[in-house]
Scaffold this active site. Structure first.
Site, short mmCIF file in Angstrom:
data_model
loop_
_atom_site.label_atom_id
_atom_site.label_comp_id
_atom_site.label_asym_id
_atom_site.label_seq_id
_atom_site.Cartn_x
_atom_site.Cartn_y
_atom_site.Cartn_z
CD1 TRP B 340 7.60 1.19 -3.15
CD2 TRP B 340 6.12 1.70 -1.58
NE1 TRP B 340 7.40 2.55 -3.19
CE2 TRP B 340 6.50 2.89 -2.24
CE3 TRP B 340 5.18 1.79 -0.54
CZ2 TRP B 340 5.98 4.13 -1.90
CZ3 TRP B 340 4.67 3.03 -0.20
CH2 TRP B 340 5.07 4.18 -0.88
CG HIS B 341 4.00 -0.06 2.51
ND1 HIS B 341 3.37 -0.81 1.55
CD2 HIS B 341 3.35 1.11 2.55
CE1 HIS B 341 2.36 -0.10 1.07
NE2 HIS B 341 2.33 1.06 1.65
N GLY B 342 8.44 -1.20 3.55
CA GLY B 342 9.54 -1.20 4.51
C GLY B 342 10.24 -2.53 4.57
CG PHE B 529 6.11 3.73 4.18
CD1 PHE B 529 6.66 2.81 5.05
CD2 PHE B 529 4.81 4.14 4.38
CE1 PHE B 529 5.92 2.28 6.08
CE2 PHE B 529 4.05 3.61 5.40
CZ PHE B 529 4.61 2.69 6.26
#
Lengths: 79, 529
Positions: B340-342, B529
């Site tokens: 999800w963060h990257g 993000f």
């Protein structure tokens, strides 16, 4: 709520968490029992499903705010 | 437009706030909502008007899907198809903008091809507004919430305090607040409370996070360039980033909560002193709370329920049940938290790392009761201190992967952090003298080690010994309680906010200090993000 339901649910908690000291009342929530967290919540749910021969959905789980709600739900289903 | 910019603080915010309450006072409730939506779109389009198209499309699309979910609530199978189409479309859009390049790069590496995709610009806040709307669709599917007003739905998605980087809100917790017109009348209390929380957040961002960032960036940049780094440099860089990230993101969350409060809206809690956590599970209950609860409610619970049902019905043995019902759902959930963060292997490994931390902690908790039932492991000060130290060190290692631009860069820093043979303990006073004169930091990446050490110790003290913003403001119910457990207000009376002159003066001082130190380019870390 049927008083017997609370006793049975209490026994299920004792068995799932392997802790004889657990004593539930209607107002008990997961904050009151150290071992009761989201990691083993579903063990409890499935144990209840098995004992009472009911099917529990995520929506049902979300609607319970405490042990009293859970027992009321079971009583309604089983009757 | 950044919260920490002059244009936002001195132009956008006052105009939006004034317009909102002027319109409300004349009784035009719907128009005031329209005003807020328009202001929010302007706020978002300020960066790049081209981003607006996607945000508007996503909002309209999800609103229509939501309406259809409501219309067909009697037809379960049709509703399921509509939900799947809705969620899949959201994930595909997110996948294209955020993960396509990463996927193509890895495909090229594996197949030796040379596919090239045009550079895709990542629209700001896409992970946040996509996840927020997926959660809305699921809630609508389960009949937990419903939205018929397009205008209200637009505000739910675009409300500028939380549009770019959260807190991620549930439709059912925010919407009743939008339509409750009585709350939206101007109350000086809301402005005072909101402004104080905003100023605390601004101070955390501009003074603390930006202040310590100059001790993190040089180390990570050097590692990225392949420069060898010493043990002390690696630790000071990693610790500096640990505090930079916390004060940056929790500062942003405070600002969001404060801004919303000025409009009479309460957002959910996002942080509760995460570095005070004494175990890793506790850490995830305190860090980015609205993301954890989203993953718990929409990913963990369904996966865990079906796997538990499967394992218990099959009557598997203890080990298999444990693997199926605990290890797999944990690793799966944390894989998604990482991703999800990257789009990068470092984020995926960050997720796995925390997944394994949680599994180890769970195994330890279980075996502790059975095999290590010694009083030293009970809630003694010693065990809390041990728990805190292990948790904090694990978290710092995680942040190295989180911050590094590439896996190789992270490796250089982590290798230096565990190169214990390099440690030259200050055996005598000369050693300490050398340290102050920067000789331990062979690369000369800092102007002063002493300053770096002071910053790290100061922010460690603030993180551990002082109450957080929500504890300071506890009496005035600053935010919605999304934290599992209770937020205890600060014990020290002086550290409890009250609408008195001393606090007004304090807020004014931190506000002026922050304003004087705003630099033009300091974006929030979580915007990426």
């Amino acid at each position: 709520m049927n008083k017997d339901t609370l006793v049975i649910v209490n026994n299920i908690f004792i068995e799932v968490f392997q802790d004889k000291t657990i004593l539930l009342d209607k107002t008990t929530t997961s904050n009151d029992i150290d071992k009761w967290d989201s990691l083993n919540n579903m063990h409890l749910v499935v144990a209840i499903e098995k004992y009472f021969k009911v099917r529990i959905t995520l929506k049902d789980i979300k609607s319970w705010k405490n042990v009293g709600d859970l027992c009321n739900w079971i009583s309604n289903k089983v009757e | 437009m950044l919260f920490n910019s002059y244009i936002f603080i001195f132009a956008f915010l006052p105009v939006t706030l004034l317009g909102f309450y002027l319109i409300q006072n004349r009784g035009h409730h719907s128009f005031s909502i329209f005003w807020l939506v328009a202001a929010s779109l302007f706020f978002y389009g300020w960066w790049n008007p081209a981003y607006l198209g996607l945000l508007v499309f996503s909002t309209i699309f999800n609103f229509i899907i939501g309406i259809h979910l409501g219309k067909n609530s009697n037809n379960a199978s049709l509703n399921k198809i509509i939900l799947i189409i809705g969620v899949a479309t959201n994930l595909s859009i997110l996948g294209y903008f955020k993960y396509a390049n990463f996927f193509i790069d890895n495909l090229n590496a594996v197949t030796d091809n040379n596919l090239i995709l045009n550079e895709i610009i990542l629209p700001l806040g896409i992970s946040f507004f996509t996840f927020q709307q997926i959660s809305y669709l699921v809630d609508a599917y389960y009949n937990e919430t419903r939205e018929y007003s397009f205008l209200h739905y637009c505000l739910f998605v675009t409300f500028f305090p939380q549009l770019i980087a959260g807190p991620i809100v549930h439709h059912k917790e925010i919407l009743p607040q939008f339509i409750r017109t009585t709350v939206n009348t101007l109350k000086s209390k809301n402005i005072a409370i909101g402004l104080t929380i905003f100023c605390l957040g601004l101070f955390k961002k501009v003074i603390l996070a930006d202040g310590i960032s100059i001790y993190a960036s040089p180390i990570f940049d050097a590692a990225e360039a392949g420069v060898a780094i010493t043990f002390f440099e690696a630790w000071s860089g990693a610790l500096a980033y640990t505090f930079q990230l916390y004060f940056d993101f929790s500062g942003y969350s405070d600002m969001a909560i404060g801004l919303a409060r000025m409009f009479g809206i309460r957002l959910p809690i996002n942080f509760n002193s995460p570095y005070k956590a004494t175990n890793i599970s506790d850490f995830w209950k305190r860090w980015h709370i609205t993301l954890s609860r989203l993953i718990r409610d929409y990913l963990w619970d369904p996966v865990s329920l079906s796997l538990t049902r499967f394992a218990i019905n099959k009557e598997y043995g203890v080990i298999r049940i444990y693997i199926l019902t605990v290890i797999i759902p944990i690793i799966f959930s944390f894989f998604w938290i990482g991703l999800w963060h990257g789009a990068g292997w470092n984020f995926i490994i960050f997720g796995f790392m925390h997944g394994f931390y949680i599994v180890f902690f769970n195994l330890w908790s279980k075996s502790k009761a059975k095999f290590f039932n010694f009083s030293i492991f009970e809630n003694s000060k010693f065990s809390l201190l041990m728990g805190w130290s292990i948790t904090f060190i694990c978290v710092v290692f995680g942040w190295v992967l989180f911050r590094a631009e590439s896996f190789e860069g992270a490796q250089i820093i982590i290798n230096a952090m565990i190169s214990f043979d390099e440690i030259v303990l200050p055996q005598n006073i000369h050693m300490i003298k050398h340290w102050f004169s920067n000789e331990i930091f062979i690369n000369g990446l800092y102007d002063s080690n002493f300053k770096a050490a002071i910053w790290i110790l100061l922010l460690l003290f603030i993180s551990l010994a002082l109450p957080n913003t929500l504890q300071i403001m506890k009496k005035y119910k600053p935010a919605l309680e999304s934290y599992i457990g209770e937020i205890v207000s600060s014990r020290n009376n002086y550290l409890q906010w009250r609408p008195i002159k001393t606090w007004a003066l304090f807020t004014a001082v931190i506000f002026v200090l922050s304003i004087l130190n705003i630099s033009g380019e300091s974006e929030f870390l979580y915007f990426q993000f």
